[in-house]
Design a protein around this motif. Structure first.
Motif, PDB file in Angstrom:
ATOM      1  N   VAL A 186       0.824  -1.203   0.000  1.00 17.33           N
ATOM      2  CA  VAL A 186       0.000   0.000   0.000  1.00 17.33           C
ATOM      3  C   VAL A 186       0.859   1.254   0.000  1.00 17.33           C
ATOM      4  O   VAL A 186       0.552   2.251  -0.675  1.00 17.33           O
ATOM      5  CB  VAL A 186      -0.954  -0.008   1.211  1.00 17.33           C
ATOM      6  N   THR A 187       1.945   1.246   0.715  1.00 17.36           N
ATOM      7  CA  THR A 187       2.759   2.438   0.896  1.00 17.36           C
ATOM      8  C   THR A 187       3.775   2.667  -0.221  1.00 17.36           C
ATOM      9  O   THR A 187       4.545   3.624  -0.179  1.00 17.36           O
ATOM     10  CB  THR A 187       3.522   2.356   2.227  1.00 17.36           C
ATOM     11  N   PHE A 188       3.778   1.810  -1.224  1.00 21.73           N
ATOM     12  CA  PHE A 188       4.743   1.950  -2.318  1.00 21.73           C
ATOM     13  C   PHE A 188       4.570   3.302  -3.008  1.00 21.73           C
ATOM     14  O   PHE A 188       3.454   3.745  -3.280  1.00 21.73           O
ATOM     15  CB  PHE A 188       4.559   0.818  -3.323  1.00 21.73           C
ATOM     16  N   ASN A 189       5.671   3.932  -3.330  1.00 21.44           N
ATOM     17  CA  ASN A 189       5.649   5.233  -3.999  1.00 21.44           C
ATOM     18  C   ASN A 189       5.578   5.032  -5.506  1.00 21.44           C
ATOM     19  O   ASN A 189       6.549   4.601  -6.136  1.00 21.44           O
ATOM     20  CB  ASN A 189       6.895   6.032  -3.621  1.00 21.44           C
ATOM     21  N   GLU A 190       4.424   5.360  -6.098  1.00 23.23           N
ATOM     22  CA  GLU A 190       4.232   5.156  -7.531  1.00 23.23           C
ATOM     23  C   GLU A 190       4.448   6.449  -8.319  1.00 23.23           C
ATOM     24  O   GLU A 190       4.010   6.565  -9.474  1.00 23.23           O
ATOM     25  CB  GLU A 190       2.831   4.607  -7.812  1.00 23.23           C
ATOM     26  N   ALA A 191       5.157   7.398  -7.734  1.00 27.04           N
ATOM     27  CA  ALA A 191       5.469   8.640  -8.443  1.00 27.04           C
ATOM     28  C   ALA A 191       6.231   8.318  -9.731  1.00 27.04           C
ATOM     29  O   ALA A 191       7.141   7.490  -9.752  1.00 27.04           O
ATOM     30  CB  ALA A 191       6.308   9.552  -7.557  1.00 27.04           C
ATOM     31  N   TRP A 218      -2.480  -8.605  -6.155  1.00 28.42           N
ATOM     32  CA  TRP A 218      -2.487  -8.358  -4.714  1.00 28.42           C
ATOM     33  C   TRP A 218      -3.552  -7.310  -4.379  1.00 28.42           C
ATOM     34  O   TRP A 218      -3.828  -6.409  -5.184  1.00 28.42           O
ATOM     35  CB  TRP A 218      -1.153  -7.797  -4.245  1.00 28.42           C
ATOM     36  N   LEU A 219      -4.139  -7.426  -3.225  1.00 31.05           N
ATOM     37  CA  LEU A 219      -4.963  -6.364  -2.657  1.00 31.05           C
ATOM     38  C   LEU A 219      -4.391  -5.983  -1.300  1.00 31.05           C
ATOM     39  O   LEU A 219      -4.264  -6.848  -0.409  1.00 31.05           O
ATOM     40  CB  LEU A 219      -6.425  -6.805  -2.502  1.00 31.05           C
ATOM     41  N   ASN A 220      -4.041  -4.721  -1.180  1.00 31.86           N
ATOM     42  CA  ASN A 220      -3.496  -4.198   0.090  1.00 31.86           C
ATOM     43  C   ASN A 220      -2.339  -5.052   0.610  1.00 31.86           C
ATOM     44  O   ASN A 220      -2.222  -5.332   1.804  1.00 31.86           O
ATOM     45  CB  ASN A 220      -4.604  -4.099   1.141  1.00 31.86           C
TER      46      ASN A 220
END
Length: 755
Positions: A26-31, A97-99
């Motif tokens: 969830v916290t992955f940075n997709e910038a 994946w979910l969350n």
């Protein structure tokens, strides 16, 4: 709220074309990730390169790993419901994946599948759905696969007691003109904490939308259990589905607890009786029908594997003009919406599962053969459960030119296990496979074909005829066939030949030797341009009067057949070999108004041929039935290129991912005659609420990018594909080139169509 909510899940995805370890969190940075809408095929963007790992099979386009992430918040109304996500196809080796919780994986990129999200959903906060698609292990296919989430995605929610995914099966065990019996088998799953007695209610609607009848039945379902309800409803004097009358009924099935509707599912279906008979071939609704089919791969040229429904509709319309009534899904499951089109437009379908079992094939050594043993059951079962309500499907195929040893107990067992699983999942349809060189595999001698419901063979049509005549109890069909006259005559003249599927209906990407990047054996090129073999096939299969002119491109019979009267070199072209394809009694040929003689229709359906001394001007063919002119065709010599003429397959364009307009740009002379030998590059531009999303031509050796605004003309034409980006307004498209008068046309944008 509705008992079942279906939410399109195609927008607001983020994508990166590389591996991204940890991107499921969830916290992955997709910038820096790109915003995309699915269906999405990133491989078609290219570039073409002979060294790309997919190689010949993948059309020399890139492979690799791509990640997708989508953030969404669940409405409060969905908090206590069962929620799952449905993918129509992810290419390939997908993981979801979910969350941060892994839901599952599917190696086979053509399979549709669903995952239960309920255990990992959070209410009132953003949820993150992540998908990793990996086709980096290459070569994995003998033809282009595409890459990514290339088919539709949706979110579905119901009450805890609901129908299973693919669990409603509607069949017609009786389908006479006087009376039909419609059988509904519905799997009801109770994911609540308590047992209950539930009601299954089914209402049939006729093609005109009026109710035909309703039936209810009750059954207890324990907590955590799945129970199958079975119901049968009579229909008097049914309207039966066929290629000439593709009428569809609907079965609306509901699960109720008391008066509360917990789930509701509507199934379009057709009432029809289909069977294969050894002596007389294929029968539909009591009529003997020759299946005049083509094989189709799942790409659409410049669009790659992410194909809007309108692109398929246009292709099927063109095939209808030729007289085609059958489709073979070669060699894998198609988009489920493609099958919806076949239902509505009237095509019978051979639904195919695999191109390989355990043995590898050249240019696909790292393909499904690596996964077959672990996944064939799930992939076969899911295909049949997904597709069994389509009236268009009359035959399943479990393999194409399989290289496993069919002259061994293991080969026998492998086929039987697949056929048995199909029968268990759908007992209403027969099973075949496309046999490869059966005389070498000994399947006509060792008893293998006696285990098959219908014997299918690729090519070597005389061999299949001999196999039937040696043992007339064998039901036979040509599962893959060439365009040659002898093959057609065996279908025409042998009553037991149920049908044939030509290789192919349209050109497809891959399976070409560099610099060729596509296979050019289609009736149509990948833009929808007619090939001479399509004209010939129309003269054999078309229902209306047909007359079509072609000539050899080079002098004295050299070169390919072309449909123009403009040689590449006027100085060396004087001996023109001309053929006329026609189903009419008589054809008379004229050159600049002078008759070159009339010829009757040959008994063997061969083309009528003339040797013509070339002269600039007009070559004209006039076809007659019983002395009356019924069809004409003419070819004119083109002068220097003068202007661009644009035409469209549809004047109105819906603001919908599944709609696309095909704009054909032709370079013509001052008199409007297409200039087949020009190769100028045209530049397209669009203004208003629309955009050019791809360009293409019919050249199987072109390496130009598809996602561009310019394209080289090939044989006088090229295409631009346009989509609307708003629900109203005028879209103006222009095409320009140096030295030519530009062409323009206008399309009307419209709201999205109701599905």
């Amino acid at each position: 709220m509705p008992a079942r909510t279906i939410t399109p899940f195609d927008t607001d995805w983020r994508f990166v074309q590389q591996d991204a370890p940890g991107a499921e969190q969830v916290t992955f940075n997709e910038a820096g990730w790109k915003a995309v809408v699915v269906p999405h095929d990133w491989s078609i963007a290219g570039p073409y390169d002979r060294t790309n790992p997919p190689g010949r099979g993948g059309g020399y386009l890139p492979g690799g790993i791509g990640w997708y992430r989508k953030q969404f918040t669940l409405p409060a109304s969905e908090a206590k419901r069962q929620v799952w996500v449905e993918f129509d196809g992810v290419m390939a080796n997908s993981e979801v994946w979910l969350n941060g919780h892994k839901l599952g994986q599917r190696p086979y990129g053509y399979s549709s599948f669903a995952y239960d999200l309920t255990p990992y959903l959070v209410s009132g906060k953003a949820n993150v759905l992540a998908v990793r698609a990996d086709n980096s292990v290459q070569p994995a296919s003998r033809y282009y696969t595409g890459a990514g989430i290339y088919r539709h995605v949706r979110l579905v929610s119901t009450a805890p007691t609901h129908f299973t995914y693919g669990g409603v099966f509607v069949s017609t065990p009786q389908a006479t003109a006087a009376q039909a019996k419609v059988q509904v088998q519905a799997e009801v799953q109770n994911q609540s904490a308590a047992a209950g007695t539930y009601t299954l209610e089914t209402t049939l609607l006729a093609p005109n939308g009026k109710p035909v009848g309703t039936i209810r039945s009750n059954q207890a379902v324990a907590a955590g259990q799945t129970v199958t309800f079975t119901q049968t409803l009579p229909v008097a004097k049914p309207q039966r589905w066929s290629p000439t009358q593709p009428v569809l009924y609907q079965a609306t099935t509901r699960v109720l607890a008391g008066k509360t509707v917990l789930d509701e599912y509507t199934t379009p279906f057709g009432i029809r009786e289909a069977k294969f008979v050894a002596a007389t071939g294929f029968w539909l609704n009591g009529e003997n029908l020759k299946i005049k089919g083509v094989c189709l791969h799942h790409d659409a040229g410049a669009l790659g594997a992410a194909v809007p429904l309108r692109a398929w509709e246009r292709r099927l319309e063109l095939l209808k003009q030729v007289g085609v009534n059958g489709i073979r899904t070669a060699h894998n499951p198609m988009d489920p919406e493609f099958l919806d089109l076949c239902d509505r437009m009237g095509f019978v379908v051979m639904d195919e599962t695999f191109d390989t079992w355990t043995a590898a094939k050249n240019h696909a050594e790292k393909g499904y053969n690596l996964h077959f043993k672990d996944w064939w059951q799930a992939d076969t079962r899911d295909l049949v459960r997904r597709d069994r309500n389509h009236p268009s499907i009359v035959l399943y195929s479990v393999g194409n030119e399989i290289r496993d040893d069919l002259n061994s107990p293991a080969g026998f067992q492998r086929y039987k296990e697949q056929q048995d699983l199909v029968h268990q999942t759908d007992p209403t349809r027969p099973v075949t496979m496309a046999l490869f060189r059966p005389s070498q595999s000994k399947v006509y001698e060792n008893g293998f074909v006696e285990t098959m419901d219908v014997v299918g063979q690729n090519y070597r049509e005389a061999e299949l005829v001999a196999a039937h005549e040696a043992k007339p109890a064998r039901k036979v069909i040509g599962t893959e066939n060439g365009h040659e006259l002898p093959a057609w005559l065996l279908l025409r003249d042998k009553p037991y030949m149920a049908g044939q599927f030509l290789w192919t209906g349209f050109d497809y990407l891959g399976e070409g030797n560099w610099p060729e990047i596509a296979n050019g054996q289609g009736l149509f090129d990948r833009t929808g341009g007619w090939r001479p073999v399509a004209y010939q096939r129309q003269s054999w299969w078309g229902a209306q009067p047909v007359v079509r002119l072609v000539r050899k491109a080079e002098n004295a019979g050299a070169g390919e057949w072309v449909a123009n009267w403009t040689p590449t070199d006027f100085d060396t072209y004087d001996d023109a070999k001309v053929q006329v394809y026609s189903n009419c009694d008589e054809v008379e040929l004229f050159l600049n108004g002078k008759s070159l003689g009339a010829k009757p229709k040959p008994a063997d359906d061969s083309p009528r041929a003339w040797d013509v001394t070339f002269a600039k001007g007009t070559l004209r063919a006039v076809a007659r039935n019983k002395g009356k002119e019924v069809a004409t065709d003419e070819l004119k010599t083109a002068g220097p290129p003068a202007r661009i003429v644009l035409s469209t397959d549809r004047p109105q364009l819906a603001h919908d991912w599944d709609d696309v307009a095909y704009i054909t740009a032709r370079v013509v002379d001052a008199n409007g005659v297409v200039c087949p030998n020009t190769d100028q590059q045209l530049t397209f531009s669009a203004s208003g609420p629309g955009a050019v999303v791809a360009v293409d031509n019919g050249n199987i050796a072109s390496h130009e990018p598809y996602q561009a605004q310019a394209r080289q003309v090939y044989q006088g034409q090229c295409i631009a594909l346009v989509k609307a980006n708003a629900p109203s307004g005028k879209i103006t498209l222009s095409a320009a080139a140096s030295g030519l008068t530009s062409g323009t046309l206008t399309l009307e944008a419209a709201p999205a169509r109701t599905k």
